[in-house]
Scaffold this active site. Structure first.
Site, PDB file in Angstrom:
ATOM      1  N   ASP A  35      28.641  94.906-106.579  1.00 45.28           N
ATOM      2  CA  ASP A  35      29.157  94.328-105.333  1.00 45.28           C
ATOM      3  C   ASP A  35      27.986  94.056-104.400  1.00 45.28           C
ATOM      4  O   ASP A  35      26.960  94.733-104.464  1.00 45.28           O
ATOM      5  CB  ASP A  35      30.173  95.259-104.659  1.00 45.28           C
ATOM      6  CG  ASP A  35      31.153  94.496-103.786  1.00 45.28           C
ATOM      7  OD1 ASP A  35      32.332  94.347-104.173  1.00 45.28           O
ATOM      8  OD2 ASP A  35      30.723  94.022-102.699  1.00 45.28           O
ATOM      9  N   LYS A  63      30.051  99.672 -99.771  1.00 38.94           N
ATOM     10  CA  LYS A  63      31.066  99.919-100.801  1.00 38.94           C
ATOM     11  C   LYS A  63      30.446 100.652-101.992  1.00 38.94           C
ATOM     12  O   LYS A  63      30.986 101.648-102.493  1.00 38.94           O
ATOM     13  CB  LYS A  63      31.617  98.569-101.278  1.00 38.94           C
ATOM     14  CG  LYS A  63      33.119  98.552-101.386  1.00 38.94           C
ATOM     15  CD  LYS A  63      33.618  97.169-101.762  1.00 38.94           C
ATOM     16  CE  LYS A  63      34.842  96.848-100.938  1.00 38.94           C
ATOM     17  NZ  LYS A  63      35.535  95.659-101.355  1.00 38.94           N
ATOM     18  N   CYS A  76      47.519  87.202-101.736  1.00 37.52           N
ATOM     19  CA  CYS A  76      47.648  86.193-102.801  1.00 37.52           C
ATOM     20  C   CYS A  76      48.796  85.204-102.675  1.00 37.52           C
ATOM     21  O   CYS A  76      48.560  84.006-102.728  1.00 37.52           O
ATOM     22  CB  CYS A  76      47.666  86.901-104.144  1.00 37.52           C
ATOM     23  SG  CYS A  76      46.025  87.600-104.460  1.00 37.52           S
ATOM     24  N   LYS A 130      52.780  95.619 -98.104  1.00 39.36           N
ATOM     25  CA  LYS A 130      53.814  96.212 -98.973  1.00 39.36           C
ATOM     26  C   LYS A 130      53.465  97.687 -99.137  1.00 39.36           C
ATOM     27  O   LYS A 130      52.332  98.083 -98.834  1.00 39.36           O
ATOM     28  CB  LYS A 130      53.864  95.491-100.324  1.00 39.36           C
ATOM     29  CG  LYS A 130      52.587  95.604-101.134  1.00 39.36           C
ATOM     30  CD  LYS A 130      52.666  94.812-102.410  1.00 39.36           C
ATOM     31  CE  LYS A 130      52.939  95.704-103.576  1.00 39.36           C
ATOM     32  NZ  LYS A 130      52.789  95.038-104.872  1.00 39.36           N
TER      33      LYS A 130
END
Ligand SMILES: NC(=O)C1=CN([C@@H]2O[C@H](COP(=O)(O)OP(=O)(O)OC[C@H]3O[C@@H](n4cnc5c(N)ncnc54)[C@H](O)[C@@H]3O)[C@@H](O)[C@H]2O)C=CC1
Ligand SMILES: O=C(O)[C@H]1O[C@H](OP(=O)(O)OP(=O)(O)OC[C@H]2O[C@@H](n3ccc(=O)[nH]c3=O)[C@H](O)[C@@H]2O)[C@H](O)[C@@H](O)[C@@H]1O
Length: 447
Positions: free
Chosen positions: A30, A35, A258, A318
């Protein structure tokens, strides 16, 4: 096999951990120093159930680095799992994909395979193959495969290990053989096709899911008008195997990184070829409108939001993820703040993103109770298990006025009614405690 994965995000990290679990040697690359540093400290930077133990269990075969050149020199297969966010016109920003391809061209010293997992417009794989053939090192053969990813956040590990199919868009027998070797330990069915069709499968799948959600949301809106119940309707139509039960949950619309971007990208792709995708255009428009459903309902009860306290349960798009990209909750929080409400937000995974985005403009609450205490209205945007299991009577005891507006149909309206709530959900008949607009001037008077 020796696998390098570009991008340690939701797709890259999960793919890396699952491939390592199946016995491959994996380096996950990455550009984010932070990260990679955290991953090397044993901290998983995203919330994804089951991912942390999988990474820990496979630490002997799984490395994390920012040194992409070394990783691409070493790998037999390089998987591209970098982000492909939307541009303002709906088309796809491919900068990170092209930067990765440039780095691969400059670094790969052995024959290898580049598998594009990122969701990219149809034709990108062909362009990538031409680019790598032209700009790769002399004598190095780099095949390009389209290998779209279908995992869902929150269930990503299971979705990867038990995927219904693996799609391979290949243009050579060598590429097909290598990809089948890579995935052999998963023992899953393959769909083998050309690169462009594989890229189209990804968009067509996501957009179909979006169409299904927008359709059920419109039917839910009509149910509200005619007094039908969307839960019964969804069950009734979903039992027909030609329709299927999944993705028929009415609510405040689809969010996430997405479905919103891929619907717009497919629309933009077709438009760039002079074709207007009417069904997709409608699904996008319905979703945009649907996300404001709860505010419409709240206005009917409260009139204005200024001076009111609003509890918001759920910020993630979600349950099972900390991702807030295109979360309907975020758009609503923004509007509530703009209209003068005091907003108290609870989410078990995404509060960090909430405080980074809204700062002092909202109160971040560690518990549901803290969020709803003293509130005039409570909005449910995410069906977290804690919300589903919450004792309905607690709303009545803790809130100033127990108006609960549920964007994910978490509760049985009859039980909510029995618990003394003014409860409204999506596409279902409301309880007898429903207030009319003109009665709502003084809520307390009605309770
Ligand atoms: N999130 C999801 O559930 C799914 C996403 N996809 C697709 O997969 C792709 C990746 O999505 P996410 O994992 O959600 O993205 P993400 O944003 O979580 O992760 C992308 C990572 O790539 C890194 N990166 C950027 N440029 C890089 C470079 N040149 N070299 C190495 N790393 C680089 C970023 O720092 C970031 O950590 C997108 O195309 C997305 O549409 C497909 C299926 C599921
Ligand atoms: O390309 C991707 O990134 C992924 O996009 C979606 O996965 P994801 O965005 O993680 O989540 P979904 O479970 O599809 O949910 C998306 C949104 O739709 C909403 N939704 C879902 C299902 C439903 O019946 N109703 C509904 O409103 C969810 O609340 C959520 O906001 C697809 O389901 C994955 O197959 C795909 O790989």
């Amino acid at each position: 096999m020796k696998i390098a994965i570009a991008g340690a995000g939701y797709v890259g990290l999960v793919t890396a951990a699952c491939l390592a679990d199946k016995g491959h040697d994996v380096i996950c690359v990455d550009v984010s120093e932070e990260k990679i540093h955290r991953l090397n400290e044993g901290i998983v930077p995203i919330y994804e159930p089951g991912l942390e133990p999988l990474i820990q269990r496979n630490s002997a075969r799984l490395r994390f680095t920012t040194d992409d050149a070394e990783a691409y020199r070493w790998a037999e297969v390089i998987m591209v799992a970098v982000g492909t966010p939307p541009l303002p016109d709906g088309s796809v920003k491919l900068d990170d994909v092209w930067e990765t391809l440039r780095r691969i061209a400059a670094s790969a010293e052995r024959d290898c395979l580049v598998a594009i997992k990122s969701t990219v417009p149809v034709g990108t794989g062909d362009e990538a193959a031409r680019f790598l053939a032209e700009h790769g090192r002399r004598g190095v053969r780099i095949d390009v495969v389209s290998n779209p990813e279908f995992l869902s956040q929150g269930t990503a590990v299971r979705d990867t290990l038990q995927a219904p199919r693996i799609v391979l868009g290949v243009e050579s027998g060598r590429a097909e053989r290598m990809m089948k070797d890579l995935y052999a330990p998963f023992a899953l069915p393959y769909v083998v096709t050309d690169r462009k069709s594989a890229e189209m499968i990804k968009y067509a799948a996501n957009v179909f899911l979006a169409l299904k959600i927008s359709y059920i949301n419109e039917i839910a809106n009509v149910c509200e008008l005619v007094g039908a119940n969307i839960e019964a309707v969804a069950e009734g139509i979903g039992m027909d195997p030609r329709i299927g039960r999944r993705f028929l949950r009415a609510g405040v619309g689809y969010g996430g990184s997405c479905l919103p971007k891929d619907t717009k990208a497919l629309y933009a792709l077709a438009a760039s070829h002079g074709y207007s995708l009417k069904t997709v255009e409608a699904a996008i428009a319905v979703n945009e409108k649907q996300k404001w459903k709860l505010l419409e309902k709240a206005r009917a009860h409260l009139g204005v939001f200024s001076g009111r306290t609003a509890a918001v349960l759920g910020a993630a798009f979600k349950p099972g993820t900390d991702d807030v990209r295109e979360s309907p909750a975020f758009a609503n929080i923004e509007r509530l703040i703009a209209e003068g409400a005091a907003v108290r937000v609870w989410d078990p995974a995404a509060l960090g993103h909430v405080s980074r985005r809204f700062g002092d403009a909202v109160v971040c609450c560690e518990t549901m109770e803290e969020a709803i205490r003293g509130a005039d209205v409570c909005f449910i945007f995410t069906e977290w298990p804690a919300v589903l299991q919450f004792d309905l009577h607690r709303y009545k005891t803790l809130m100033k006025t127990p108006i609960v507006l549920d964007g994910r149909n978490c509760y049985d309206p009859k039980q909510a009614d029995a618990a003394g709530l003014i409860y409204e959900s999506i596409g279902r008949p409301v309880g007898h405690r429903q207030l009319k607009v003109d009665e709502a001037v003084d809520i307390q008077r009605h309770l």
